[in-house]
Design an enzyme around this catalytic site. Sequence first.
Site, short mmCIF file in Angstrom:
data_model
loop_
_atom_site.label_atom_id
_atom_site.label_comp_id
_atom_site.label_asym_id
_atom_site.label_seq_id
_atom_site.Cartn_x
_atom_site.Cartn_y
_atom_site.Cartn_z
N ALA A 44 -49.06 35.79 56.71
CA ALA A 44 -47.71 35.23 56.59
C ALA A 44 -46.90 35.55 57.84
O ALA A 44 -47.45 36.02 58.86
CB ALA A 44 -47.00 35.76 55.35
N ASN A 45 -45.61 35.30 57.79
CA ASN A 45 -44.71 35.63 58.89
C ASN A 45 -43.37 36.04 58.31
O ASN A 45 -43.18 36.08 57.10
CB ASN A 45 -44.59 34.46 59.87
#
Length: 430
Positions: A227-228
């Site tokens: 993810a980020n």
Amino acid sequence: MDGFAEQDLGSLSGRRILLIIAGGIAAYKSLDLIRRLRAAGAEVRPIMTAGAQAFVTPLAVGALAADKVFTDLFSREDEQDVGHIRLARDCDLVLVAPVTADLMAKMAHGLADDLASTVLLATDRPVLIAPAMNPVMWAKAPTQRNLMQLKADGIHVVGPGIGEMAEAGERGEGRMSEPAEIAAAAAALLRPAGAGDARRDRPLAGRRAIVTSGPTHEPIDPVRYIANRSSGRQGHAIAAALAELGADVTLVSGPVTLADPAGVTVHHVETAREMLDAVLAALPADIAVMVAAVADWRVDTAAGEKIKKKAGEGAPLLSLTENPDILKTIGHHAQRPAMVVGFAAETQSVLDNGRAKLASKGADLIVANDVSAGTGIMGGPRNQVAILSAAGVEHWPELDKSAVADRLARLIAQRLSPAPGQEASAAQDA
């Protein structure tokens, strides 16, 4: 409402402003605000909440306004002719400065338990609010959820800004806009309409828009994912801003902790492939704003069970494969929207990378920003962007993300040709 402080105040002359002053240390700024409004020729009729009276006196407010100060919903004298309804209608604009988190919540939920909240529920006039509160209160999910609801309900907002708070050592977003900026925002709302302006407030009526927002989560195993740090704040704000201008908006949101914007159709997804499927299902559309920070790669084959750490075997090798490029897919699609906007979140060579995206993705606009560590932009409440197009680059100042969203939505409206049944383009009217 960025830039309002630079506009003239001539449209305030002869206008009747109902000024509601709520509780909070920023209430002292209302005295300067009254002075500026009256200097521009406006009549100011004040309402003060009980909290406001703890910070400034009705005597001071009334002296500057040269009018009676209204404080009590159940005043025998004022209510003999249903005074709260008269106050709500006998004005050109209702201005709330400062507005507290409590009063915003009442407005968002239709509560009316004192004079201020009752007038706000009873008015059919434009309403402009200037929030002021501690940065933690402003950033909390309930406050932001109420803000999105108020914007969807047609409430206009100026600020808040970033600065020092009354509390020692407190600094952040939540400081009430300065009186000059608030007066200019009021003047902009009251500026006389010219030919074609009847639809300027909703120039995207009849248009369909697709917005993507937030991160994507690409599973490694049932408990881990790639993810980020995207929060979805910018994408959600853009969806709300387009809806406020009249567009029929579909928001495709990755995993976020934000409330769904009011008046927007929302599809919740997890992965890049799910996001692409939802975007394609929302076609045809007139506008596509691809804000989501989509993971570039995913694990080729996610494990069906949690990958266990085993002594002496080292870290597992992950085979990655490229995710679909949603912006490029839409930019070159057979049902390509008339306006395609992409985002370029970069940590180096921001403009060069943005230009490369503009050329390769089939976009009309690229919104480029620097999300390097220390900027606070990725996941934070503010943004500083550059708008790239075939005509060149336009640099915008640092703004809160809702202000970026408002400006971008209006830029999109200006660039689009008329929706079916409209006589002239919003760009010609601007």
